[in-house]
Design a protein around this motif. Structure first.
Motif, PDB file in Angstrom:
ATOM      1  N   ARG A   1       0.827  -1.198   0.000  1.00 51.55           N
ATOM      2  CA  ARG A   1       0.000   0.000   0.000  1.00 51.55           C
ATOM      3  C   ARG A   1       0.862   1.249   0.000  1.00 51.55           C
ATOM      4  O   ARG A   1       0.576   2.226  -0.688  1.00 51.55           O
ATOM      5  N   LEU A   2       1.952   1.226   0.800  1.00 49.99           N
ATOM      6  CA  LEU A   2       2.845   2.382   0.868  1.00 49.99           C
ATOM      7  C   LEU A   2       3.391   2.720  -0.517  1.00 49.99           C
ATOM      8  O   LEU A   2       3.417   3.887  -0.922  1.00 49.99           O
ATOM      9  N   TYR A   3       3.813   1.705  -1.251  1.00 52.75           N
ATOM     10  CA  TYR A   3       4.366   1.937  -2.590  1.00 52.75           C
ATOM     11  C   TYR A   3       3.313   2.543  -3.516  1.00 52.75           C
ATOM     12  O   TYR A   3       3.563   3.567  -4.168  1.00 52.75           O
ATOM     13  N   TYR A   4       2.143   1.924  -3.601  1.00 52.45           N
ATOM     14  CA  TYR A   4       1.128   2.395  -4.541  1.00 52.45           C
ATOM     15  C   TYR A   4       0.563   3.753  -4.153  1.00 52.45           C
ATOM     16  O   TYR A   4       0.154   4.535  -5.019  1.00 52.45           O
ATOM     17  N   ASP A   5       0.572   4.037  -2.864  1.00 55.46           N
ATOM     18  CA  ASP A   5      -0.029   5.285  -2.405  1.00 55.46           C
ATOM     19  C   ASP A   5       0.936   6.456  -2.479  1.00 55.46           C
ATOM     20  O   ASP A   5       0.552   7.561  -2.861  1.00 55.46           O
ATOM     21  N   ALA A   6       2.210   6.240  -2.126  1.00 55.94           N
ATOM     22  CA  ALA A   6       3.129   7.363  -1.935  1.00 55.94           C
ATOM     23  C   ALA A   6       4.292   7.409  -2.923  1.00 55.94           C
ATOM     24  O   ALA A   6       4.940   8.451  -3.038  1.00 55.94           O
ATOM     25  N   ILE A   7       4.558   6.323  -3.614  1.00 56.35           N
ATOM     26  CA  ILE A   7       5.734   6.283  -4.485  1.00 56.35           C
ATOM     27  C   ILE A   7       5.350   6.101  -5.951  1.00 56.35           C
ATOM     28  O   ILE A   7       5.757   6.894  -6.810  1.00 56.35           O
ATOM     29  N   GLU A   8       4.571   5.087  -6.246  1.00 59.14           N
ATOM     30  CA  GLU A   8       4.251   4.760  -7.639  1.00 59.14           C
ATOM     31  C   GLU A   8       3.643   5.914  -8.426  1.00 59.14           C
ATOM     32  O   GLU A   8       4.043   6.139  -9.585  1.00 59.14           O
ATOM     33  N   PRO A   9       2.731   6.709  -7.848  1.00 56.52           N
ATOM     34  CA  PRO A   9       2.146   7.795  -8.645  1.00 56.52           C
ATOM     35  C   PRO A   9       3.148   8.856  -9.073  1.00 56.52           C
ATOM     36  O   PRO A   9       2.885   9.615 -10.012  1.00 56.52           O
ATOM     37  N   ARG A  10       4.297   8.912  -8.422  1.00 61.12           N
ATOM     38  CA  ARG A  10       5.260   9.975  -8.711  1.00 61.12           C
ATOM     39  C   ARG A  10       6.546   9.474  -9.354  1.00 61.12           C
ATOM     40  O   ARG A  10       7.537  10.198  -9.443  1.00 61.12           O
ATOM     41  N   LEU A  11       6.557   8.244  -9.819  1.00 60.21           N
ATOM     42  CA  LEU A  11       7.734   7.731 -10.511  1.00 60.21           C
ATOM     43  C   LEU A  11       7.867   8.382 -11.885  1.00 60.21           C
ATOM     44  O   LEU A  11       6.882   8.634 -12.570  1.00 60.21           O
ATOM     45  N   THR A  12       9.096   8.622 -12.295  1.00 54.30           N
ATOM     46  CA  THR A  12       9.345   9.218 -13.603  1.00 54.30           C
ATOM     47  C   THR A  12       9.194   8.163 -14.701  1.00 54.30           C
ATOM     48  O   THR A  12       9.242   6.948 -14.443  1.00 54.30           O
ATOM     49  N   ALA A  13       9.043   8.627 -15.924  1.00 51.83           N
ATOM     50  CA  ALA A  13       8.869   7.719 -17.059  1.00 51.83           C
ATOM     51  C   ALA A  13      10.039   6.752 -17.228  1.00 51.83           C
ATOM     52  O   ALA A  13       9.819   5.554 -17.473  1.00 51.83           O
ATOM     53  N   PRO A  14      11.302   7.206 -17.139  1.00 51.56           N
ATOM     54  CA  PRO A  14      12.411   6.246 -17.283  1.00 51.56           C
ATOM     55  C   PRO A  14      12.359   5.128 -16.242  1.00 51.56           C
ATOM     56  O   PRO A  14      12.640   3.972 -16.563  1.00 51.56           O
ATOM     57  N   THR A  15      12.001   5.479 -15.004  1.00 54.20           N
ATOM     58  CA  THR A  15      11.923   4.446 -13.972  1.00 54.20           C
ATOM     59  C   THR A  15      10.784   3.478 -14.270  1.00 54.20           C
ATOM     60  O   THR A  15      10.934   2.250 -14.144  1.00 54.20           O
ATOM     61  N   ARG A  16       9.632   3.996 -14.670  1.00 51.45           N
ATOM     62  CA  ARG A  16       8.501   3.130 -15.018  1.00 51.45           C
ATOM     63  C   ARG A  16       8.872   2.189 -16.161  1.00 51.45           C
ATOM     64  O   ARG A  16       8.538   0.996 -16.135  1.00 51.45           O
ATOM     65  N   ASN A  17       9.543   2.712 -17.160  1.00 50.81           N
ATOM     66  CA  ASN A  17       9.926   1.885 -18.303  1.00 50.81           C
ATOM     67  C   ASN A  17      10.874   0.771 -17.887  1.00 50.81           C
ATOM     68  O   ASN A  17      10.779  -0.363 -18.367  1.00 50.81           O
TER      69      ASN A  17
END
Length: 515
Positions: free
Chosen positions: A475-491
């Protein structure tokens, strides 16, 4: 090509983000959590060493202002996990009073000195050095455990900041035996108090007095080391306008400021000096070693009177505008930016002067500012921030059984706690910690944490080993980190082929190396 090599190759092209992927399904319940705003997360990532569930829940429950109030006034709910309290309490460096440690050390040194040259003497010296190293490691572990689990994360960051600002070097003299006292009784109780009280506490600390040689500073044998560094590094800054004469005069003021003997022999003082002796624990002002001449310091005449001269000199120093400016600049460099906005530093300095050096009020000025949020994502983490924040995120409150890996990781990253030989402390700027070699070491540490290939949950001396790796998709990841990851990190994360690699590349991504 190895996984690490492939990652590092891609890193140079994509700001250190690459990897392979694990297609982890998004949890419906996690997606249903109302995310905190970008400003909220940015503020929290500056407020603490790194996000964990407790810090996010604290913020949600109290809101920014109430949480800041609680932190600055020492009223944060919560405490260290019982397992961590027990672990810290098991360290002899913490449990045994420093005076007793030094008495034992001196007795052993005398015993070894009396031994004839030979293998027995060599072995005894090695054993004594090993004990000192053990005391050092225990002090390091205790501090890092408090940094990871301390409920008041703003205070924990300040404890680290002040330990670095008032840096001491463990390998010199008896300092390894004095470090636990330095952290727990000198820095920690004063981290959010008045700067003058913190400065005096460091001045009276055996670790500082030994490191900067003031224990040897006496009338007729004046040592200027501490006087110089007290002004240049601790209070005023090198370009603040003091002169070499001011250094010399402060050194005379500090004659007789030293450490009480621990040999058990009674001290005999001239009757006219006896009332002027000051003893506070291991600290001693010995008037028989003091120069009682009148001094002129920073334009002020200080009449020879004993330890009161020290109080007067410290009062003069901390009320200098240069002191307010220097301390505010240092704090802003640590918390906000390598080159913090002058407007913010000036505002903090005014607070420092108007509040008589109240650290908590200066911190409030900084954390109430817009600059603390607008600079988010641009401040590169130093090694301590990287290691502590990674462990906080990966294990999210799960109590460690062994903190030695944290100590070793900081050694690998060239920022060992109490390991700075020079008294200037470790650098605060990102450029000092962002070389390709540093990045490669960070990847290795992220890999150790992300794959679970470490000894964090194996008690010291145990042959057992806890298997498994952290699950970061919480939950911590999806709530506080995942929404603000940059495109290179997501890729990059979108190509991972195992949870362990996914963990590794998240922890080593630019998103988590900056705050």
């Amino acid at each position: 090509m190895s996984v690490a090599a492939r990652f590092m190759t891609t890193t140079r092209r994509q700001c250190m983000v690459a990897g392979l992927l694990l297609l982890i399904p998004l949890l419906t319940s996690a997606r249903g959590i109302t995310s905190l705003g970008s400003d909220d997360i940015a503020w929290l990532r500056r407020d603490g060493f790194g996000l964990d569930t407790i810090s996010v829940d604290q913020y949600r429950s109290l809101g920014r202002e109430r949480l800041l109030d609680a932190q600055l006034t020492g009223r944060v709910d919560g405490q260290l996990p019982p397992e961590i309290t027990t672990l810290i309490g098991s360290f002899e460096a913490i449990r045994i009073p420093t005076t007793q440690q030094l008495v034992t050390l001196q007795a052993e040194q005398q015993r070894i000195k009396a031994l004839p040259d030979g293998s027995d003497k060599v072995a005894a010296n090695k054993a004594l050095q090993a004990q000192g190293n053990q005391w050092l490691q225990q002090a390091q572990q205790a501090e890092l455990l408090q940094a990871v689990y301390g409920p008041n994360q703003l205070k924990e960051q300040l404890v680290w900041f002040w330990l670095n600002h008032f840096s001491v070097y463990a390998a010199k003299g008896r300092i390894r035996w004095e470090l636990a006292d330095y952290v727990q009784n000198t820095i920690r109780p004063h981290a959010l108090g008045k700067f003058k009280d913190l400065l005096i506490a460091t001045l009276e600390s055996p670790a500082m007095l030994e490191f900067l040689d003031n224990a040897q500073n006496a009338k007729g044998h004046v040592n200027e080391n501490y006087a110089r560094e007290l002004m240049e590094l601790h209070t005023l800054g090198v370009d603040s306008g003091y002169t070499q004469q001011d250094v010399q005069q402060l050194a005379l003021i500090l004659t007789g400021v030293g450490i009480a003997p621990v040999d058990g022999k009674p001290q005999r003082f001239n009757p006219k000096f006896a009332p002027l002796v000051v003893n506070r624990g291991l600290f001693q002002f010995n008037p028989q070693r003091h120069d009682f001449s009148d001094k002129t310091f920073l334009g002020h005449v200080i009449h020879g009177s004993g330890f009161d001269e020290v109080n007067q000199a410290i009062d003069i120093i901390v009320h200098q505008p240069a002191c307010a400016q220097f301390i505010s600049q240092q704090l802003a460099e640590y918390f906000v930016a390598d080159q913090p906005p002058k407007k913010l530093v000036d505002k903090m300095a005014r607070t420092f002067l108007h509040s008589d050096g109240d650290i908590a009020k200066v911190m409030r000025t900084m954390f109430d500012s817009q600059e603390i949020v607008t600079s988010a994502g641009k401040k590169f983490k130093d090694p301590t921030q990287f290691v502590v924040s990674s462990v906080r995120l990966a294990y999210d409150g799960k109590p460690l059984a062994n903190a030695l890996p944290l100590v070793n990781w900081l050694n690998q990253l060239d920022e060992p706690l109490f390991g700075r030989i020079t008294p200037d402390g470790w650098p605060l700027d990102g450029a000092s910690w962002s070389s390709s070699g540093q990045m490669e070491k960070r990847f290795d540490i992220a890999n150790a944490i992300g794959t679970g290939n470490n000894q964090l949950f194996t008690p010291v001396g145990s042959n057992s080993r806890e298997a498994g790796f952290p699950m970061l998709t919480t939950r911590l990841y999806y709530d506080a980190i995942e929404p603000r990851l940059t495109a290179p990190t997501r890729n990059a994360l979108a190509k991972a082929n195992s949870q362990q690699e996914w963990n590794t590349f998240l922890l080593s991504s630019p998103d988590l190396n900056y705050r």
